[in-house]
Motif scaffolding. Structure first.
Motif, mmCIF file in Angstrom:
data_model
loop_
_atom_site.group_PDB
_atom_site.id
_atom_site.type_symbol
_atom_site.label_atom_id
_atom_site.label_comp_id
_atom_site.label_asym_id
_atom_site.label_seq_id
_atom_site.Cartn_x
_atom_site.Cartn_y
_atom_site.Cartn_z
ATOM 1 N N THR A 80 0.823 -1.214 0.000
ATOM 2 C CA THR A 80 0.000 0.000 0.000
ATOM 3 C C THR A 80 0.852 1.258 0.000
ATOM 4 O O THR A 80 0.374 2.320 -0.372
ATOM 5 C CB THR A 80 -0.937 0.023 1.222
ATOM 6 O OG1 THR A 80 -0.151 -0.065 2.410
ATOM 7 C CG2 THR A 80 -1.928 -1.126 1.163
ATOM 8 N N GLY A 81 2.099 1.162 0.438
ATOM 9 C CA GLY A 81 2.999 2.305 0.444
ATOM 10 C C GLY A 81 2.604 3.397 1.430
ATOM 11 O O GLY A 81 2.909 4.559 1.213
ATOM 12 N N LEU A 82 1.923 3.020 2.498
ATOM 13 C CA LEU A 82 1.436 4.026 3.449
ATOM 14 C C LEU A 82 2.150 3.997 4.800
ATOM 15 O O LEU A 82 1.625 4.525 5.770
ATOM 16 C CB LEU A 82 -0.070 3.858 3.662
ATOM 17 C CG LEU A 82 -0.939 4.271 2.484
ATOM 18 C CD1 LEU A 82 -2.385 3.898 2.733
ATOM 19 C CD2 LEU A 82 -0.828 5.752 2.200
ATOM 20 N N GLU A 83 3.323 3.413 4.878
ATOM 21 C CA GLU A 83 4.063 3.414 6.132
ATOM 22 C C GLU A 83 4.481 4.850 6.436
ATOM 23 O O GLU A 83 5.127 5.501 5.617
ATOM 24 C CB GLU A 83 5.296 2.500 6.051
ATOM 25 C CG GLU A 83 4.962 1.019 5.998
ATOM 26 C CD GLU A 83 4.377 0.567 4.671
ATOM 27 O OE1 GLU A 83 4.727 1.136 3.613
ATOM 28 O OE2 GLU A 83 3.533 -0.352 4.681
ATOM 29 N N GLY A 84 4.111 5.342 7.593
ATOM 30 C CA GLY A 84 4.457 6.705 7.996
ATOM 31 C C GLY A 84 3.679 7.782 7.260
ATOM 32 O O GLY A 84 4.131 8.917 7.161
ATOM 33 N N ALA A 85 2.510 7.433 6.737
ATOM 34 C CA ALA A 85 1.695 8.394 5.990
ATOM 35 C C ALA A 85 1.014 9.378 6.929
ATOM 36 O O ALA A 85 0.855 9.132 8.121
ATOM 37 C CB ALA A 85 0.648 7.644 5.171
ATOM 38 N N ASP A 86 0.580 10.507 6.366
ATOM 39 C CA ASP A 86 -0.161 11.482 7.161
ATOM 40 C C ASP A 86 -1.648 11.384 6.827
ATOM 41 O O ASP A 86 -2.066 10.597 5.982
ATOM 42 C CB ASP A 86 0.375 12.899 6.949
ATOM 43 C CG ASP A 86 0.181 13.414 5.524
ATOM 44 O OD1 ASP A 86 -0.531 12.772 4.729
ATOM 45 O OD2 ASP A 86 0.753 14.471 5.197
#
Length: 153
Positions: A80-86
């Motif tokens: 998903t590529g959302l590690e550490g997303a805001d």
């Protein structure tokens, strides 16, 4: 394992496999590396993932969680590529997956939990997502007259 066999417990992180009912509640096994068992009584809130939906602006008002998880699997295949997303990235992700989601009632924390659950399911019981994907794919491949008519009584 089937989607209806997976639960979440209010106030506890992660997901749990439902093992069996007991006299004082239900016996659960965590879906993590530890595989710890837990007896949950009537005082704690247990929710089956098959009964959870995401608020939408459609006429139905919600989309089942299973449909959303299957769509994430089809679109992203685990990354998903959302590690550490805001917050804005979570909202954009949700808008991509479910364009009609209700942004006023689905918070970034809900999307973060959804993604966490997706990764747990993908790691511990991927057959839940694969079986659904294969079933949906086989339904799409069938000619229209071979598909079951859900409106018939």
């Amino acid at each position: 394992m089937e989607f209806k066999d997976i639960a979440t417990v209010s106030g506890k992180p992660g997901l749990y496999k439902i093992l069996k009912p007991s006299r004082s509640g239900v016996i659960l096994e965590s879906l993590d590396d530890k595989k710890g068992k837990l007896v949950v009584g009537a005082a704690q809130r247990v929710s089956l993932l098959s009964e959870i939906s995401i608020y939408t602006l459609t006429e139905e008002g919600a989309t089942p969680l299973k449909e959303v998880l299957v769509k994430i699997e089809e679109e992203f295949g685990g990354d998903t590529g959302l590690e550490g997303a805001d917050k804005d990235e979570y909202q954009a992700f949700m808008k991509h997956i479910l364009p009609e989601f209700d942004a006023d009632r689905v918070y970034a924390s809900d999307v973060k939990k959804l993604i966490s659950w997706y990764h747990i399911i993908r790691r511990e019981c991927p057959e839940v997502l694969e079986a659904s994907s294969e079933k949906n794919a086989s339904d799409k491949d069938k000619p229209e007259e071979d598909k079951p008519d859900e409106n018939k009584s």
